[in-house]
Scaffold this motif. Structure first.
Motif, PDB file in Angstrom:
ATOM      1  N   ILE A  19       0.863  -1.173   0.000  1.00  8.78           N
ATOM      2  CA  ILE A  19       0.000   0.000   0.000  1.00  8.78           C
ATOM      3  C   ILE A  19       0.899   1.222   0.000  1.00  8.78           C
ATOM      4  O   ILE A  19       1.835   1.312   0.791  1.00  8.78           O
ATOM      5  CB  ILE A  19      -0.918   0.010   1.236  1.00  8.78           C
ATOM      6  CG1 ILE A  19      -1.836  -1.209   1.202  1.00  8.78           C
ATOM      7  CG2 ILE A  19      -1.725   1.293   1.312  1.00  8.78           C
ATOM      8  CD1 ILE A  19      -2.644  -1.401   2.451  1.00  8.78           C
ATOM      9  N   VAL A  20       0.611   2.149  -0.896  1.00  7.78           N
ATOM     10  CA  VAL A  20       1.383   3.383  -0.993  1.00  7.78           C
ATOM     11  C   VAL A  20       0.443   4.531  -0.672  1.00  7.78           C
ATOM     12  O   VAL A  20      -0.696   4.562  -1.151  1.00  7.78           O
ATOM     13  CB  VAL A  20       1.980   3.558  -2.408  1.00  7.78           C
ATOM     14  CG1 VAL A  20       2.747   4.864  -2.517  1.00  7.78           C
ATOM     15  CG2 VAL A  20       2.870   2.377  -2.767  1.00  7.78           C
ATOM     16  N   GLY A  21       0.905   5.435   0.132  1.00  6.01           N
ATOM     17  CA  GLY A  21       0.078   6.579   0.474  1.00  6.01           C
ATOM     18  C   GLY A  21       0.920   7.751   0.905  1.00  6.01           C
ATOM     19  O   GLY A  21       2.145   7.667   1.010  1.00  6.01           O
ATOM     20  N   LEU A  22       0.251   8.855   1.139  1.00  6.21           N
ATOM     21  CA  LEU A  22       0.904  10.091   1.560  1.00  6.21           C
ATOM     22  C   LEU A  22       0.433  10.467   2.955  1.00  6.21           C
ATOM     23  O   LEU A  22      -0.714  10.209   3.324  1.00  6.21           O
ATOM     24  CB  LEU A  22       0.563  11.223   0.588  1.00  6.21           C
ATOM     25  CG  LEU A  22       1.028  11.022  -0.848  1.00  6.21           C
ATOM     26  CD1 LEU A  22       0.430  12.092  -1.756  1.00  6.21           C
ATOM     27  CD2 LEU A  22       2.549  11.047  -0.924  1.00  6.21           C
ATOM     28  N   VAL A  23       1.309  11.100   3.701  1.00  4.30           N
ATOM     29  CA  VAL A  23       0.948  11.604   5.017  1.00  4.30           C
ATOM     30  C   VAL A  23       0.049  12.817   4.811  1.00  4.30           C
ATOM     31  O   VAL A  23       0.414  13.760   4.105  1.00  4.30           O
ATOM     32  CB  VAL A  23       2.207  11.976   5.834  1.00  4.30           C
ATOM     33  CG1 VAL A  23       1.823  12.629   7.150  1.00  4.30           C
ATOM     34  CG2 VAL A  23       3.072  10.740   6.062  1.00  4.30           C
ATOM     35  N   ALA A  24      -1.120  12.768   5.406  1.00  7.75           N
ATOM     36  CA  ALA A  24      -2.066  13.879   5.290  1.00  7.75           C
ATOM     37  C   ALA A  24      -1.567  15.072   6.103  1.00  7.75           C
ATOM     38  O   ALA A  24      -0.910  14.913   7.125  1.00  7.75           O
ATOM     39  CB  ALA A  24      -3.445  13.452   5.781  1.00  7.75           C
ATOM     40  N   GLY A  25      -1.894  16.248   5.658  1.00  6.18           N
ATOM     41  CA  GLY A  25      -1.490  17.482   6.337  1.00  6.18           C
ATOM     42  C   GLY A  25      -2.427  17.864   7.460  1.00  6.18           C
ATOM     43  O   GLY A  25      -2.832  19.023   7.573  1.00  6.18           O
ATOM     44  N   VAL A  26      -2.763  16.900   8.311  1.00 10.29           N
ATOM     45  CA  VAL A  26      -3.710  17.153   9.393  1.00 10.29           C
ATOM     46  C   VAL A  26      -3.209  18.251  10.313  1.00 10.29           C
ATOM     47  O   VAL A  26      -3.942  19.174  10.653  1.00 10.29           O
ATOM     48  CB  VAL A  26      -4.004  15.857  10.187  1.00 10.29           C
ATOM     49  CG1 VAL A  26      -4.819  16.142  11.436  1.00 10.29           C
ATOM     50  CG2 VAL A  26      -4.718  14.847   9.301  1.00 10.29           C
ATOM     51  N   VAL A  27      -1.945  18.155  10.717  1.00 11.44           N
ATOM     52  CA  VAL A  27      -1.434  19.141  11.673  1.00 11.44           C
ATOM     53  C   VAL A  27      -1.418  20.545  11.052  1.00 11.44           C
ATOM     54  O   VAL A  27      -1.755  21.521  11.718  1.00 11.44           O
ATOM     55  CB  VAL A  27      -0.053  18.719  12.231  1.00 11.44           C
ATOM     56  CG1 VAL A  27       1.032  18.847  11.195  1.00 11.44           C
ATOM     57  CG2 VAL A  27       0.304  19.532  13.453  1.00 11.44           C
ATOM     58  N   LEU A  28      -1.064  20.669   9.796  1.00  8.34           N
ATOM     59  CA  LEU A  28      -1.082  21.972   9.128  1.00  8.34           C
ATOM     60  C   LEU A  28      -2.515  22.490   9.039  1.00  8.34           C
ATOM     61  O   LEU A  28      -2.783  23.656   9.319  1.00  8.34           O
ATOM     62  CB  LEU A  28      -0.450  21.882   7.741  1.00  8.34           C
ATOM     63  CG  LEU A  28      -0.430  23.164   6.908  1.00  8.34           C
ATOM     64  CD1 LEU A  28       0.297  24.283   7.635  1.00  8.34           C
ATOM     65  CD2 LEU A  28       0.214  22.896   5.558  1.00  8.34           C
ATOM     66  N   SER A  55      -6.290  26.413  10.720  1.00  4.39           N
ATOM     67  CA  SER A  55      -7.675  26.784  11.017  1.00  4.39           C
ATOM     68  C   SER A  55      -7.828  27.294  12.451  1.00  4.39           C
ATOM     69  O   SER A  55      -8.526  28.283  12.684  1.00  4.39           O
ATOM     70  CB  SER A  55      -8.629  25.612  10.753  1.00  4.39           C
ATOM     71  OG  SER A  55      -8.306  24.517  11.556  1.00  4.39           O
ATOM     72  N   THR A  56      -7.149  26.670  13.412  1.00  2.34           N
ATOM     73  CA  THR A  56      -7.295  27.078  14.811  1.00  2.34           C
ATOM     74  C   THR A  56      -6.644  28.433  15.072  1.00  2.34           C
ATOM     75  O   THR A  56      -7.259  29.318  15.665  1.00  2.34           O
ATOM     76  CB  THR A  56      -6.689  26.012  15.746  1.00  2.34           C
ATOM     77  OG1 THR A  56      -7.275  24.756  15.440  1.00  2.34           O
ATOM     78  CG2 THR A  56      -6.934  26.349  17.204  1.00  2.34           C
ATOM     79  N   VAL A  57      -5.424  28.594  14.632  1.00  2.00           N
ATOM     80  CA  VAL A  57      -4.734  29.872  14.840  1.00  2.00           C
ATOM     81  C   VAL A  57      -5.395  30.952  13.987  1.00  2.00           C
ATOM     82  O   VAL A  57      -5.559  32.093  14.423  1.00  2.00           O
ATOM     83  CB  VAL A  57      -3.225  29.749  14.530  1.00  2.00           C
ATOM     84  CG1 VAL A  57      -2.526  31.087  14.648  1.00  2.00           C
ATOM     85  CG2 VAL A  57      -2.577  28.715  15.460  1.00  2.00           C
ATOM     86  N   GLY A  58      -5.816  30.584  12.779  1.00  2.00           N
ATOM     87  CA  GLY A  58      -6.516  31.540  11.914  1.00  2.00           C
ATOM     88  C   GLY A  58      -7.789  32.058  12.554  1.00  2.00           C
ATOM     89  O   GLY A  58      -8.111  33.244  12.453  1.00  2.00           O
ATOM     90  N   GLU A  59      -8.531  31.174  13.243  1.00  3.24           N
ATOM     91  CA  GLU A  59      -9.748  31.607  13.948  1.00  3.24           C
ATOM     92  C   GLU A  59      -9.408  32.600  15.045  1.00  3.24           C
ATOM     93  O   GLU A  59     -10.144  33.557  15.276  1.00  3.24           O
ATOM     94  CB  GLU A  59     -10.457  30.402  14.570  1.00  3.24           C
ATOM     95  CG  GLU A  59     -11.204  29.541  13.597  1.00  3.24           C
ATOM     96  CD  GLU A  59     -11.772  28.294  14.266  1.00  3.24           C
ATOM     97  OE1 GLU A  59     -11.850  28.236  15.519  1.00  3.24           O
ATOM     98  OE2 GLU A  59     -12.138  27.365  13.521  1.00  3.24           O
TER      99      GLU A  59
END
Length: 194
Positions: A84-93, A98-102
């Motif tokens: 299985i090949v995949g990419l690390v999602a940018g969850v932390v970004l 979104s949190t700091v932007g709010e």
């Protein structure tokens, strides 16, 4: 399409006669745990770098938990034992932005915090790649999976860095793996043990 700022994970499970679906589910959970640990570490480092108040840091950490099983984006499955090949999602970004932007409300993209956030993710890809590889090694060692191989391959400048995880054939000491219907029929017809 993956780019240099991405981290790709190649996850290979070897099995001579196949393996149960539950084993695949557990293997995918084994990817999730270390990714979550690295996301938490990124939030802590960025909170310090951006000099965020503790309530914003805590809000980001809480929001990270809501993205369980969304950290590994499967992009392909390859023939063979199972790769299985995949990419690390940018969850932390996503969570930090979104949190700091709010908290900043309007004009966040014009702030120094925004510039530092973007700079962090562009400039630390290789460090995050190696930290994630080491986290996977520690994770599998703590689970007593000493036969799991974890390799980290740095980006060549164009393609993403890559982590290769290989799990050898499953050993089933307490329970036998149930064979396929066809194999069981063959064994019964030849008076062999199921």
């Amino acid at each position: 399409m993956a780019n240099r700022d991405d981290i790709e994970i190649h996850f290979r499970m070897n099995g001579d006669v196949g393996f149960a679906a539950k084993r695949l589910i557990h293997a995918l959970d084994d990817i999730e745990g270390p990714l979550y640990e690295c996301d938490r570490r990124d939030v802590d480092q960025l909170a310090e770098r951006l000099e965020l108040p503790s309530y914003l840091r805590d809000a980001c950490l809480e929001r990270l938990r809501h993205h369980r099983h969304r950290r590994f984006l499967i992009t392909e499955a390859r023939p063979g034992s199972l790769e299985i090949v995949g990419l690390v999602a940018g969850v932390v970004l996503f969570v930090l932005h979104s949190t700091v932007g709010e908290a900043f409300r309007d004009g966040f993209s014009q702030t120094n915090a925004y510039a530092k956030l973007m700079e962090y993710f562009r400039d630390t890809t290789d460090q995050r790649l190696y930290a994630l590889g080491e986290t996977f090694r520690r994770y599998f060692a703590s689970k007593k999976h000493k036969d799991v191989t974890v390799r980290v391959i740095q980006s060549d400048g164009n393609s993403p860095g890559r982590i290769e995880i290989e799990i050898p054939s499953e050993r089933m000491p307490s329970r036998k793996q149930i064979a396929t219907i066809g194999e069981q029929l063959r064994r019964i017809e030849h008076n062999q043990e199921l």
